[in-house]
Design an enzyme around this catalytic site. Structure first.
Site, short mmCIF file in Angstrom:
data_model
loop_
_atom_site.label_atom_id
_atom_site.label_comp_id
_atom_site.label_asym_id
_atom_site.label_seq_id
_atom_site.Cartn_x
_atom_site.Cartn_y
_atom_site.Cartn_z
N CYS A 197 0.83 -1.21 0.00
CA CYS A 197 0.00 0.00 0.00
C CYS A 197 0.87 1.27 0.00
O CYS A 197 1.53 1.53 -0.99
CB CYS A 197 -1.00 -0.04 1.15
SG CYS A 197 -2.43 0.99 0.84
N GLU A 203 -1.22 -8.24 5.16
CA GLU A 203 -1.12 -8.47 6.61
C GLU A 203 -2.49 -8.45 7.29
O GLU A 203 -2.59 -8.76 8.48
CB GLU A 203 -0.18 -7.42 7.24
CG GLU A 203 -0.74 -6.03 7.45
CD GLU A 203 -0.90 -5.18 6.18
OE1 GLU A 203 -0.70 -5.70 5.07
OE2 GLU A 203 -1.24 -3.99 6.32
N HIS A 250 -3.36 -4.99 1.31
CA HIS A 250 -2.81 -5.26 2.65
C HIS A 250 -2.76 -6.76 2.96
O HIS A 250 -3.71 -7.29 3.55
CB HIS A 250 -3.67 -4.56 3.71
CG HIS A 250 -3.49 -3.08 3.75
ND1 HIS A 250 -2.66 -2.44 4.64
CD2 HIS A 250 -4.03 -2.11 2.97
CE1 HIS A 250 -2.70 -1.14 4.43
NE2 HIS A 250 -3.52 -0.91 3.43
N1 GLN Z 1 -3.19 6.10 -0.41
C1 GLN Z 1 -2.49 6.19 0.84
C2 GLN Z 1 -1.34 7.19 0.76
O1 GLN Z 1 -1.23 7.91 -0.17
C3 GLN Z 1 -1.96 4.85 1.29
C4 GLN Z 1 -3.08 4.08 1.95
C5 GLN Z 1 -2.63 2.91 2.77
O2 GLN Z 1 -1.44 2.64 2.97
N2 GLN Z 1 -3.61 2.21 3.32
O3 GLN Z 1 -0.54 7.30 1.64
#
Ligand code: GLN
Length: 199
Positions: free
Chosen positions: A84, A181, A179
């Site tokens: 992410c 995890e 994610h």
């Molecule tokens: N879109 C988010 C960001 O720009 C990341 C979201 C996440 O890690 N759940 O930081």
């Protein structure tokens, strides 16, 4: 073996738990270190960049002197998994939002990311993905997820949602928009550990 989890902010304990379970499952032992300061990344054999808020994470990594250590480790082939916000940090290029805010990226993977690819109406969702390195579908949890929108020849696409690339690898680097995890399915942590343990 030592596996580092960047612990400045975000989904840290969930990754530590997932790693512990994955290690048990494969009958292997490794020390898991949570990293908030410089000096530890070079002692690790693998590294996880968790989700969170990529602007905060990026600037704190620079401020703490960890960003340079990660770049150095990546150049020496350390397996690194970014999930992410971690995927955003691995990217060489961001969208206009990233450019406008001069967000600090590690610039390791030859990809361009859209920071909030799925928009507000899909803040979080689950999807059954076909992931090329797994033998059956993977139920992935997306939270304000980014996506890879352009990539170079050295990047191998592992999974897509529509036109968006949501899992990819480049050499020792593995980037996931979701994610792993947050689910009980440990196969992607195992895939990362396969690299750490060299098989
Ligand atoms: N879109 C988010 C960001 O720009 C990341 C979201 C996440 O890690 N759940 O930081």
């Amino acid at each position: 073996m030592r596996i580092g989890v960047i612990a400045i902010q975000g989904a840290v304990s969930e990754h530590v738990d997932a790693l512990e379970h994955a290690l048990l499952e494969r009958g292997e032992v490794a020390e898991i270190v949570t990293i908030k300061h410089s000096g530890l990344v070079p002692t690790c054999d693998g590294l996880i960049l968790p989700g969170g808020e990529s602007t905060t994470l990026g600037s704190l990594l620079v401020r703490e002197g960890i960003a340079d250590e990660i770049k150095e480790a990546a150049a020496h082939g350390m397996p690194i998994m970014g999930t992410c916000a971690g995927l955003i940090l691995l990217a060489k290029e961001g969208d206009s939002q990233v450019e406008k805010t001069h967000q600090d990226l590690l610039s390791l993977m030859d990809v361009k990311v859209n920071r909030n690819a799925f928009g507000r109406q899909h803040e979080s969702f689950e999807a059954n993905l076909d992931v090329s390195v797994l033998d059956s579908q993977y139920n992935a949890v997306f939270i304000r997820a980014p996506a890879i929108v352009e990539y170079g020849n050295d990047v191998k696409v592992l999974s897509k949602v529509g036109e968006f690339v949501v899992a990819a690898e480049q050499g020792n680097l593995l980037a996931l928009a979701f994610h792993p995890e947050l689910t009980d399915d440990l196969r992607l942590h195992q895939y990362f550990l396969d690299r750490v343990f060299g098989r």
